[in-house]
Design an enzyme around this catalytic site. Structure first.
Site, PDB file in Angstrom:
ATOM      1  N   SER A 246      -1.197  -6.102   5.340  1.00  0.00           N
ATOM      2  CA  SER A 246      -1.814  -6.491   4.081  1.00  0.00           C
ATOM      3  C   SER A 246      -2.109  -7.990   4.064  1.00  0.00           C
ATOM      4  CB  SER A 246      -0.923  -6.041   2.921  1.00  0.00           C
ATOM      5  OG  SER A 246      -1.591  -6.128   1.693  1.00  0.00           O
TER       6      SER A 246
ATOM      7  N   ASP B 200      -7.316   3.494   0.620  1.00  0.00           N
ATOM      8  CA  ASP B 200      -6.972   2.095   0.395  1.00  0.00           C
ATOM      9  C   ASP B 200      -8.258   1.328   0.115  1.00  0.00           C
ATOM     10  OD1 ASP B 200      -6.010  -0.509   0.426  1.00  0.00           O
ATOM     11  OD2 ASP B 200      -5.352  -0.457   2.515  1.00  0.00           O
TER      12      ASP B 200
ATOM     13  N   HIS C 267      -2.463   2.411   1.079  1.00  0.00           N
ATOM     14  CA  HIS C 267      -1.949   1.062   1.303  1.00  0.00           C
ATOM     15  C   HIS C 267      -0.422   1.091   1.243  1.00  0.00           C
ATOM     16  CE1 HIS C 267      -2.794  -3.238   1.558  1.00  0.00           C
ATOM     17  NE2 HIS C 267      -1.704  -3.414   0.820  1.00  0.00           N
TER      18      HIS C 267
END
Length: 322
Positions: free
Chosen positions: A166, A260, A290
């Site tokens: 991320s 995501d 995610h």
């Protein structure tokens, strides 16, 4: 991270759904208007509660790398080994404003266990207290220091890799650019559901606008904490997808998640790296969302994705054959 549970797409993996039920329920307990301190505390608490046992052959310690007039803390995960080990610099996720080496303890242990590399997980400075470029400047200092001090640290300077998820994958991709420009060899970069630009025109932002875990409606706020000035969002170390050249970057494993908003950032980065002649493997993350690395204890699909990344990295860090 969401404080309310979004509607779930029927294609999301069943094990990930189980994890999401636990995760979203915990975040929903935050009081309205909770600030960064409360969010960080909850994240640390959840991660500690869900942490898996650390194998006995992984020694955990701390180091402090010099940066400017101070230091950057590193959580070190070192496997038992005879002689120098490969090294992996790990950058944790958390929207640049949450998380730590402790919230990503299990990721570091998994990498150290599978690759037999020493993982140095970087406790970079968080927003809003420390906006761009503080974190990447700290990561640069750590990367250069680890390379220069490899022998003293019991590391093999020729087998250095990067891992991020991320926002941490954003920093890992930026650090790959920094180290290339500093002529520091990097064996590979693993970017898991990376955030690589601030352009939300790609299809995944529309298809997965409501998450789960990450929602598009909150991105402007988060991005604004990290990039205080509009021009920062165009800087190649904040948006690695916009770098003027990707030639000569380390080979990449890019693992995206089907459900995501950030999915197409990773796909686009794979395309530009390949166009620049960089070897790339793209994992599509079918059925995943995610933050799926947190779902590994619940989800066989998440475990398979993790193992794919680990196996790729282990191959990149394997000692050269005679």
């Amino acid at each position: 991270m969401s404080a309310t549970a979004p509607a779930l797409h029927p294609g999301i993996d069943a094990g990930v759904r189980e994890w999401l039920a636990v995760w979203e329920q915990a975040w929903a307990a935050l009081p309205p208007g909770a600030g960064h301190a409360e969010r960080r505390h909850l994240f640390e608490t959840l991660a500690r509660q869900q942490r898996q046992p650390t194998p006995a052959d992984i020694a955990v310690s701390e180091l402090y790398a010099p940066h400017g007039n101070g230091f950057v803390r590193l959580r070190v995960f070192r496997p038992q080994a005879d002689g120098p080990t490969p090294a992996v610099l790990m950058l944790h996720g958390g929207a640049w404003m949450e998380g730590s080496p402790e919230t990503h303890w299990d990721n570091a242990v998994a990498v150290a266990s599978r690759t037999r590399a020493t993982v140095l997980s970087i406790a970079y400075a968080l927003t809003p207290e420390h906006p761009f470029p503080t974190a990447i400047e700290q990561c640069r200092s750590v990367g250069l220091w680890v390379h220069a001090q490899a022998a003293a640290l019991g590391l093999d300077a020729t087998r250095l890799a990067l891992w991020g998820d991320s926002a941490g994958a954003n920093l890992a991709a930026a650090l790959a650019i920094v180290l290339r420009d500093a002529d520091v060899p990097v064996a590979g970069q693993v970017l898991v559901y990376p955030a690589l630009a601030f352009d939300r025109s790609r299809p995944s932002y529309r298809e997965n606008a409501d998450g789960p875990v990450v929602q598009v409606r909150g991105m402007d706020f988060v991005d604004g904490l990290y990039c205080r000035r509009p021009e920062d969002r165009l800087h190649p170390l904040a948006a690695p997808l916009l770098a003027p050249s990707h030639a000569g970057l380390a080979p990449a494993m890019i693992a995206v998640a089907q459900f995501d908003p950030l999915r197409d950032d990773g796909v686009a980065y794979a395309d530009v790296l390949r166009a620049a002649g960089v070897p790339v493997q793209l994992h599509p993350g079918t059925g995943l969302t995610h933050a799926y690395l947190r779902a590994v204890p619940w989800s066989a699909a998440a475990r398979q994705a993790l193992h794919t990344c680990l196996d790729w990295l282990a191959a990149r860090l394997a000692p050269p054959t005679a």
